[in-house]
Design an enzyme around this catalytic site. Structure first.
Site, PDB file in Angstrom:
ATOM      1  N   CYS A  40     -55.221  33.981 -97.068  1.00 23.33           N
ATOM      2  CA  CYS A  40     -55.004  35.483 -96.787  1.00 23.33           C
ATOM      3  C   CYS A  40     -55.559  35.607 -95.397  1.00 23.33           C
ATOM      4  O   CYS A  40     -56.413  35.188 -95.070  1.00 23.33           O
ATOM      5  CB  CYS A  40     -55.618  36.383 -97.885  1.00 23.33           C
ATOM      6  SG  CYS A  40     -55.358  38.058 -97.501  1.00 23.33           S
ATOM      7  N   HIS A  96     -57.937  35.249-103.114  1.00 22.70           N
ATOM      8  CA  HIS A  96     -59.052  35.916-103.260  1.00 22.70           C
ATOM      9  C   HIS A  96     -59.196  37.144-103.949  1.00 22.70           C
ATOM     10  O   HIS A  96     -58.161  37.812-104.139  1.00 22.70           O
ATOM     11  CB  HIS A  96     -59.830  36.211-101.827  1.00 22.70           C
ATOM     12  CG  HIS A  96     -59.054  37.319-101.049  1.00 22.70           C
ATOM     13  ND1 HIS A  96     -59.556  38.690-101.039  1.00 22.70           N
ATOM     14  CD2 HIS A  96     -58.054  37.387-100.122  1.00 22.70           C
ATOM     15  CE1 HIS A  96     -58.745  39.383-100.406  1.00 22.70           C
ATOM     16  NE2 HIS A  96     -57.995  38.720 -99.831  1.00 22.70           N
ATOM     17  N   CYS A  99     -57.594  41.152-103.816  1.00 23.72           N
ATOM     18  CA  CYS A  99     -56.845  41.138-102.280  1.00 23.72           C
ATOM     19  C   CYS A  99     -56.107  42.460-102.309  1.00 23.72           C
ATOM     20  O   CYS A  99     -55.213  43.110-103.227  1.00 23.72           O
ATOM     21  CB  CYS A  99     -55.845  40.085-102.522  1.00 23.72           C
ATOM     22  SG  CYS A  99     -54.815  39.717-100.973  1.00 23.72           S
TER      23      CYS A  99
HETATM   24 CO    CO Z   1     -56.061  39.356 -99.302  1.00 25.98          CO
END
Ligand code: CO
Length: 198
Positions: A40, A96, A99
């Site tokens: 991400c 993660h 998020c």
């Molecule tokens: Co994220």
């Protein structure tokens, strides 16, 4: 503020050279990382730092909510280069917990283009509705959806023709699904590793 960044950079380069005078010279020749990281864009998830890897050791692709959409030319270009040219041994799809991209996919609010980008997460959410509805609160639902999203993206990567062709040629590549906790800095392996055509 930007002066601070340049000053930081100078100190960082000096430290690297002090510890290993040939460090930058070696990297100048070529990169040969064993790992592709698909993670991400979130600023709290710095790829190299989390896994203790130096420049040259991790090929990195990051986007909102760590997606591997089979029509995205950016991701596909990275994947092909990593597989065909760099011949990485491991592809790490790293989500993660908490998020914001995953949360935005399912909160019902409209934001514009990113709603289209996040569409695959709504599909994942729909496919696992019963499981998600059975969880006790919104935070638990979000964290589980972050995991399910990683698992779906691992499937996307492992079923991509660049990867399946590499396996057919006898190349060794393992595709892993990890999730990172911003709260404690720890990575969890979701145990969904794919190492060949299934
Ligand atoms: Co994220």
């Amino acid at each position: 503020m930007l002066e601070d960044l340049i000053a930081n950079n100078r100190r960082w380069a000096e430290r690297k050279i002090a510890a290993d005078p040939g460090f930058f010279k070696r990297l100048e020749g070529q990169q040969s990382p064993d790992y592709l990281w698909i993670g991400c864009s979130d600023s709290r998830v710095p790829a190299n730092e989390i896994v203790g890897l130096d420049p040259g050791e991790l090929f990195v692709h990051r986007n909102v909510a760590n997606l591997a959409p089979p029509q995205d030319a950016n991701y596909l270009s990275v994947l092909q280069f990593a597989v065909d040219v760099l011949q990485v041994k491991h592809i790490l799809v790293v989500g993660h917990y908490g998020c914001g991209g995953v949360a935005a996919a399912v909160d019902g609010r409209r934001r514009g283009l990113v709603d289209h980008w996040l569409h695959p997460i709504r599909e994942v959410s729909h496919d696992h509705k019963a499981e998600l509805d059975g969880l006790c609160d919104d935070a638990a639902r979000l964290d589980r959806l972050c995991e399910l999203n990683v698992i779906r993206q691992v499937r996307n990567v492992a079923s991509d023709v660049f990867v399946t062709d590499a396996w057919a040629r006898g190349q060794s590549i393992k595709v892993h699904g990890w999730v990172y906790s911003i709260a404690n800095g720890l990575v969890t392996d979701l145990g969904v590793t794919v190492s060949g055509c299934e």
